[in-house]
Design an enzyme around this catalytic site. Sequence first.
Site, short mmCIF file in Angstrom:
data_model
loop_
_atom_site.label_atom_id
_atom_site.label_comp_id
_atom_site.label_asym_id
_atom_site.label_seq_id
_atom_site.Cartn_x
_atom_site.Cartn_y
_atom_site.Cartn_z
N LEU A 189 0.82 -1.21 0.00
CA LEU A 189 0.00 0.00 0.00
C LEU A 189 0.86 1.26 0.00
O LEU A 189 0.46 2.29 -0.53
CB LEU A 189 -0.92 0.00 1.24
CG LEU A 189 -2.05 -1.03 1.21
CD1 LEU A 189 -2.70 -1.15 2.59
CD2 LEU A 189 -3.09 -0.65 0.15
N ASP B 51 -2.95 -0.68 -4.36
CA ASP B 51 -4.00 -1.21 -3.50
C ASP B 51 -4.63 -2.37 -4.26
O ASP B 51 -5.16 -2.19 -5.37
CB ASP B 51 -5.04 -0.11 -3.21
CG ASP B 51 -6.13 -0.60 -2.26
OD1 ASP B 51 -6.27 -1.83 -2.07
OD2 ASP B 51 -6.85 0.26 -1.71
N GLY C 197 0.25 -10.19 -0.40
CA GLY C 197 -0.50 -9.03 0.08
C GLY C 197 -1.89 -9.42 0.55
O GLY C 197 -2.51 -10.34 0.02
N TYR D 174 -11.32 -15.14 7.84
CA TYR D 174 -10.01 -15.07 7.18
C TYR D 174 -9.70 -16.39 6.46
O TYR D 174 -9.32 -16.39 5.28
CB TYR D 174 -8.94 -14.76 8.24
CG TYR D 174 -7.53 -15.04 7.82
CD1 TYR D 174 -6.90 -14.27 6.84
CD2 TYR D 174 -6.81 -16.08 8.42
CE1 TYR D 174 -5.58 -14.54 6.46
CE2 TYR D 174 -5.50 -16.34 8.05
CZ TYR D 174 -4.89 -15.57 7.05
OH TYR D 174 -3.60 -15.84 6.68
N LYS E 204 -9.24 -17.47 2.26
CA LYS E 204 -8.16 -18.23 1.63
C LYS E 204 -8.74 -19.43 0.84
O LYS E 204 -8.19 -19.83 -0.18
CB LYS E 204 -7.15 -18.71 2.68
CG LYS E 204 -6.41 -17.57 3.38
CD LYS E 204 -5.52 -16.78 2.44
CE LYS E 204 -4.67 -15.75 3.17
NZ LYS E 204 -3.79 -14.98 2.28
N SER F 55 3.22 -21.23 10.19
CA SER F 55 3.60 -20.01 10.94
C SER F 55 4.99 -19.61 10.48
O SER F 55 5.98 -20.18 10.95
CB SER F 55 3.61 -20.30 12.44
OG SER F 55 2.39 -20.89 12.85
P1 NAI Z 1 1.41 -9.14 7.00
O1 NAI Z 1 0.09 -8.74 7.54
O2 NAI Z 1 2.61 -8.85 7.81
O3 NAI Z 1 1.62 -8.49 5.55
C1 NAI Z 1 0.58 -8.35 4.63
C2 NAI Z 1 0.88 -7.14 3.79
O4 NAI Z 1 -0.21 -6.96 2.87
C3 NAI Z 1 0.99 -5.84 4.61
O5 NAI Z 1 2.23 -5.21 4.37
C4 NAI Z 1 -0.19 -4.99 4.13
O6 NAI Z 1 0.12 -3.61 4.04
C5 NAI Z 1 -0.46 -5.58 2.75
N1 NAI Z 1 -1.85 -5.33 2.35
C6 NAI Z 1 -2.97 -5.47 3.10
N2 NAI Z 1 -4.05 -5.06 2.41
C7 NAI Z 1 -3.61 -4.66 1.19
C8 NAI Z 1 -4.23 -4.13 0.04
N3 NAI Z 1 -5.56 -3.90 0.00
N4 NAI Z 1 -3.47 -3.84 -1.03
C9 NAI Z 1 -2.13 -4.04 -1.00
N5 NAI Z 1 -1.46 -4.53 0.07
C10 NAI Z 1 -2.20 -4.84 1.15
O7 NAI Z 1 1.32 -10.70 6.66
P2 NAI Z 1 2.51 -11.75 6.52
O8 NAI Z 1 2.69 -12.42 7.81
O9 NAI Z 1 3.66 -11.14 5.86
O10 NAI Z 1 1.83 -12.81 5.54
C11 NAI Z 1 1.88 -12.63 4.14
C12 NAI Z 1 0.78 -13.50 3.50
O11 NAI Z 1 0.95 -14.85 3.89
C13 NAI Z 1 -0.64 -13.09 3.90
O12 NAI Z 1 -1.48 -13.24 2.77
C14 NAI Z 1 -1.02 -14.10 4.96
O13 NAI Z 1 -2.41 -14.33 4.97
C15 NAI Z 1 -0.24 -15.33 4.49
N6 NAI Z 1 0.11 -16.19 5.60
C16 NAI Z 1 1.08 -15.82 6.49
C17 NAI Z 1 1.42 -16.65 7.54
C18 NAI Z 1 2.55 -16.33 8.46
O14 NAI Z 1 2.86 -17.18 9.31
N7 NAI Z 1 3.20 -15.16 8.38
C19 NAI Z 1 0.71 -17.91 7.76
C20 NAI Z 1 -0.31 -18.19 6.77
C21 NAI Z 1 -0.58 -17.36 5.73
C1 15L Z 2 -1.81 -17.13 9.53
O1 15L Z 2 -2.52 -17.38 8.56
C2 15L Z 2 -1.45 -15.73 9.86
O2 15L Z 2 -1.27 -14.94 8.73
C3 15L Z 2 -0.21 -15.63 10.73
O3 15L Z 2 -0.12 -14.33 11.28
C4 15L Z 2 -0.23 -16.67 11.85
O4 15L Z 2 -1.30 -16.42 12.71
C5 15L Z 2 -0.38 -18.05 11.23
O5 15L Z 2 -1.49 -18.13 10.37
C6 15L Z 2 -0.48 -19.18 12.28
O6 15L Z 2 -1.42 -19.97 12.21
O7 15L Z 2 0.41 -19.24 13.14
#
Ligand code: NAI
Ligand code: 15L
Length: 276
Positions: A43, A58, A79, A143, A147, A172
């Site tokens: 964003l 966005d 994202g 959420y 997915k 995670s």
């Molecule tokens: P995060 O929340 O740290 O990063 C997500 C990013 O997407 C943020 O920088 C945010 O600004 C951006 N975003 C949100 N809405 C937006 C929009 N409308 N347009 C453009 N950008 C937008 O999440 P994280 O931990 O980096 O995860 C990345 C992806 O992996 C996510 O889709 C999450 O659902 C998925 N995921 C992550 C896990 C984890 O353990 N970190 C576990 C399972 C899935």
């Molecule tokens: C997810 O999908 C979330 O994006 C992350 O923040 C953690 O909560 C992860 O799952 C998890 O299950 O640990």
Amino acid sequence: MAIFPTDRPRRSRLVITGAAGGIGKMIRGKLDHIADEIVLSDLTDVSCSGNERSQTCDLADLDAVRALLKGGGDVLHFGGQSTEAPFERILNANLIGSYNLYEAARLEGVRRVLFASSNHVIGFHPRETLLDADSPMRPDSLYGVSKVYGEGLAHLYHDKFGIESLLLRIGSCFKEPSDRRQLATWMSPQDMIHAIERFVMVPRLGCPVVYGRSNNSENWWDNSKTDYLGWNPQDTAEVFRGKVEAATEVPSPLDPAVKYQGGAFVTADHPGTKEE
Ligand code: NAI
Ligand code: 15L
């Protein structure tokens, strides 16, 4: 970088959505060996190094997503809304956002997407059940449902338009596991980078489901149906077990957050419509 003689060549362009997020931060600056140009998008502007450049977008704005994907390449779609949230937030970032991503991919000639799915599409399965790519969906949150929808879109755009996707159901993915559940669900940043390398390089991807976890001793997810990808996670949460167990209490086995794979998501408040 090729591991197998049939690997695809290095890519000219790689687009990363959600590049300012937690996973984005851990992979930025570490992928220059797989693509000539890396476009980091979120964003707001993202700081760049080496062959990276930043383009804000966005995901809820189709024209902006088309502009981002103009020029093709492969996409790492990180994202979006990454936790449980009110429906409007999930609608814009994940439902409309993922639709825009796949529609822009079709219109701009993108052929391969890594879709950051989540273990929360199967979060209401008990922890004793070993799941694989064909296990039924049991989402644990709005959420998680978003997915499920994203995975559905990926299948549609694969079957109808030939766009390949890696449906990476991430457990995670953090620097270290921070609670007892994550001793099973942890995916190390380095294993994530290796999964991205295989996503880019594998000659034929298709549209497989892969559970994103490291080589943890405690394991709820069987990835043997996707051996052909050549992804073999090397790290293990076991090296953090002592630290995690010392810092956290033994939870009640009767707690649904312990009984089910989705952990705290299964007991989180439902952010639905409030009754009058
Ligand atoms: P995060 O929340 O740290 O990063 C997500 C990013 O997407 C943020 O920088 C945010 O600004 C951006 N975003 C949100 N809405 C937006 C929009 N409308 N347009 C453009 N950008 C937008 O999440 P994280 O931990 O980096 O995860 C990345 C992806 O992996 C996510 O889709 C999450 O659902 C998925 N995921 C992550 C896990 C984890 O353990 N970190 C576990 C399972 C899935
Ligand atoms: C997810 O999908 C979330 O994006 C992350 O923040 C953690 O909560 C992860 O799952 C998890 O299950 O640990």
